[in-house]
Design a protein around this motif. Structure first.
Motif, mmCIF file in Angstrom:
data_model
loop_
_atom_site.group_PDB
_atom_site.id
_atom_site.type_symbol
_atom_site.label_atom_id
_atom_site.label_comp_id
_atom_site.label_asym_id
_atom_site.label_seq_id
_atom_site.Cartn_x
_atom_site.Cartn_y
_atom_site.Cartn_z
ATOM 1 N N UNK A 14 -21.251 -6.315 -4.246
ATOM 2 C CA UNK A 14 -21.176 -4.950 -3.718
ATOM 3 C C UNK A 14 -20.932 -3.892 -4.785
ATOM 4 N N UNK A 15 -20.960 -4.292 -6.048
ATOM 5 C CA UNK A 15 -20.761 -3.307 -7.105
ATOM 6 C C UNK A 15 -19.368 -2.717 -7.129
ATOM 7 N N UNK A 16 -18.388 -3.484 -6.691
ATOM 8 C CA UNK A 16 -16.978 -3.043 -6.647
ATOM 9 C C UNK A 16 -16.757 -1.865 -5.711
ATOM 10 N N UNK A 17 -17.647 -1.679 -4.759
ATOM 11 C CA UNK A 17 -17.555 -0.522 -3.854
ATOM 12 C C UNK A 17 -16.284 -0.560 -3.011
ATOM 13 N N UNK A 18 -15.898 -1.751 -2.547
ATOM 14 C CA UNK A 18 -14.707 -1.867 -1.707
ATOM 15 C C UNK A 18 -13.466 -1.507 -2.507
ATOM 16 N N UNK A 19 -13.364 -2.077 -3.711
ATOM 17 C CA UNK A 19 -12.233 -1.764 -4.580
ATOM 18 C C UNK A 19 -12.227 -0.292 -4.951
ATOM 19 N N UNK A 20 -13.411 0.241 -5.214
ATOM 20 C CA UNK A 20 -13.559 1.647 -5.567
ATOM 21 C C UNK A 20 -13.051 2.559 -4.469
ATOM 22 N N UNK A 21 -13.444 2.285 -3.239
ATOM 23 C CA UNK A 21 -13.036 3.141 -2.113
ATOM 24 C C UNK A 21 -11.526 3.134 -1.928
ATOM 25 N N UNK A 22 -10.923 1.967 -2.059
ATOM 26 C CA UNK A 22 -9.470 1.873 -1.903
ATOM 27 C C UNK A 22 -8.747 2.649 -3.001
ATOM 28 N N UNK A 23 -9.184 2.457 -4.245
ATOM 29 C CA UNK A 23 -8.526 3.135 -5.371
ATOM 30 C C UNK A 23 -8.705 4.640 -5.295
ATOM 31 N N UNK A 24 -9.908 5.086 -4.980
ATOM 32 C CA UNK A 24 -10.171 6.527 -4.932
ATOM 33 C C UNK A 24 -9.486 7.198 -3.747
ATOM 34 N N UNK A 25 -9.303 6.453 -2.660
ATOM 35 C CA UNK A 25 -8.585 7.013 -1.517
ATOM 36 C C UNK A 25 -7.135 7.295 -1.886
ATOM 37 N N UNK A 26 -6.521 6.368 -2.624
ATOM 38 C CA UNK A 26 -5.139 6.561 -3.075
ATOM 39 C C UNK A 26 -5.050 7.754 -4.021
ATOM 40 N N UNK A 27 -6.001 7.844 -4.958
ATOM 41 C CA UNK A 27 -5.999 8.942 -5.924
ATOM 42 C C UNK A 27 -6.222 10.288 -5.239
ATOM 43 N N UNK A 28 -7.113 10.311 -4.256
ATOM 44 C CA UNK A 28 -7.371 11.557 -3.535
ATOM 45 C C UNK A 28 -6.125 12.031 -2.794
ATOM 46 N N UNK A 29 -5.393 11.089 -2.218
ATOM 47 C CA UNK A 29 -4.147 11.452 -1.530
ATOM 48 C C UNK A 29 -3.122 12.004 -2.515
ATOM 49 N N UNK A 30 -3.065 11.411 -3.711
ATOM 50 C CA UNK A 30 -2.133 11.900 -4.730
ATOM 51 C C UNK A 30 -2.500 13.315 -5.170
ATOM 52 N N UNK A 31 -3.783 13.584 -5.308
ATOM 53 C CA UNK A 31 -4.231 14.925 -5.690
ATOM 54 C C UNK A 31 -3.865 15.941 -4.620
ATOM 55 N N UNK A 32 -4.099 15.566 -3.370
ATOM 56 C CA UNK A 32 -3.830 16.487 -2.263
ATOM 57 C C UNK A 32 -2.330 16.734 -2.065
#
Length: 201
Positions: A14-32
């Motif tokens: 899957x091209x690390x898509x699952x891991x990517x979504x989880x990591x970026x969701x956490x980062x987006x919450x931190x930014x917000x």
């Protein structure tokens, strides 16, 4: 153990898509959820204003470098899609696989679909990394000439931290894009081998 196994499957298929979504969701919450006041007691306030400005410049340049890499990846994926799309003629009535084993034609069609899927996913992920996003930096009212030096440093730290998170999110997308591109090229290689074998048999 199960998590490690799923991570490998995610990377391989899957091209690390699952891991990517989880990591970026956490980062987006931190930014917000991040605000300037969180840096009022930061030990980095002891650094000079010039050092912090240099760090801010580096964080912005990091974003720019990722965007440049993403643009290069987009161009590479576009060329790969054009070349790979041309191979669809192999499945036509006048293609190299015409009259060959029906199973070989089915496998070739499946590989073509999977390969194109990987390349399109790579392009979309690279586009997400290239997309112009917010760049954090002090406003005119935050400079020491208007307010005090401590406030300017606090805003500089806030901007640096937010830019680093944004850069990590884009880097994650670009990394997944590279993985999808790799998978797509592997499928192209397998398709080439299939064509060569079918031509001999």
């Amino acid at each position: 153990m199960w998590a490690s196994f799923m991570k490998r499957i995610d990377s391989a298929l899957l091209g690390s898509s699952w891991t990517l979504c989880r990591a970026n969701k956490v980062l987006q919450q931190k930014i917000e959820n991040c605000c300037v006041d969180q840096f009022k007691a930061d030990p980095r306030l002891k650094c000079s204003g010039d050092d912090l400005k240099t760090m801010l410049t580096i964080s912005i340049q990091s974003l720019e470098r990722i965007e440049n890499k993403a643009m290069g990846t987009l161009l590479g994926v576009a060329v790969a899609i054009v070349v790979f799309g041309a191979t669809s003629g192999l499945l036509g009535s006048d293609g190299m696989l015409a009259g060959r084993c029906y199973a070989a034609q089915i496998v070739a069609a499946a590989l073509l679909i999977v390969g194109m899927g990987y390349l399109f996913a790579s392009g979309l992920l690279a586009l997400g990394a290239y997309r112009i996003g917010q760049v954090f930096r002090p406003e005119l009212s935050d400079h020491a000439s208007v307010t005090d030096e401590t406030h300017e440093k606090i805003v500089l730290l806030y901007s640096i931290e937010q830019n680093q998170r944004a850069a990590t999110m884009r880097s994650n997308r670009l990394s997944a894009s590279f993985t999808c591109l790799r998978n797509g090229l592997v499928v192209v290689f397998i398709l080439g081998v299939l064509i060569a074998v079918a031509g001999v048999l």
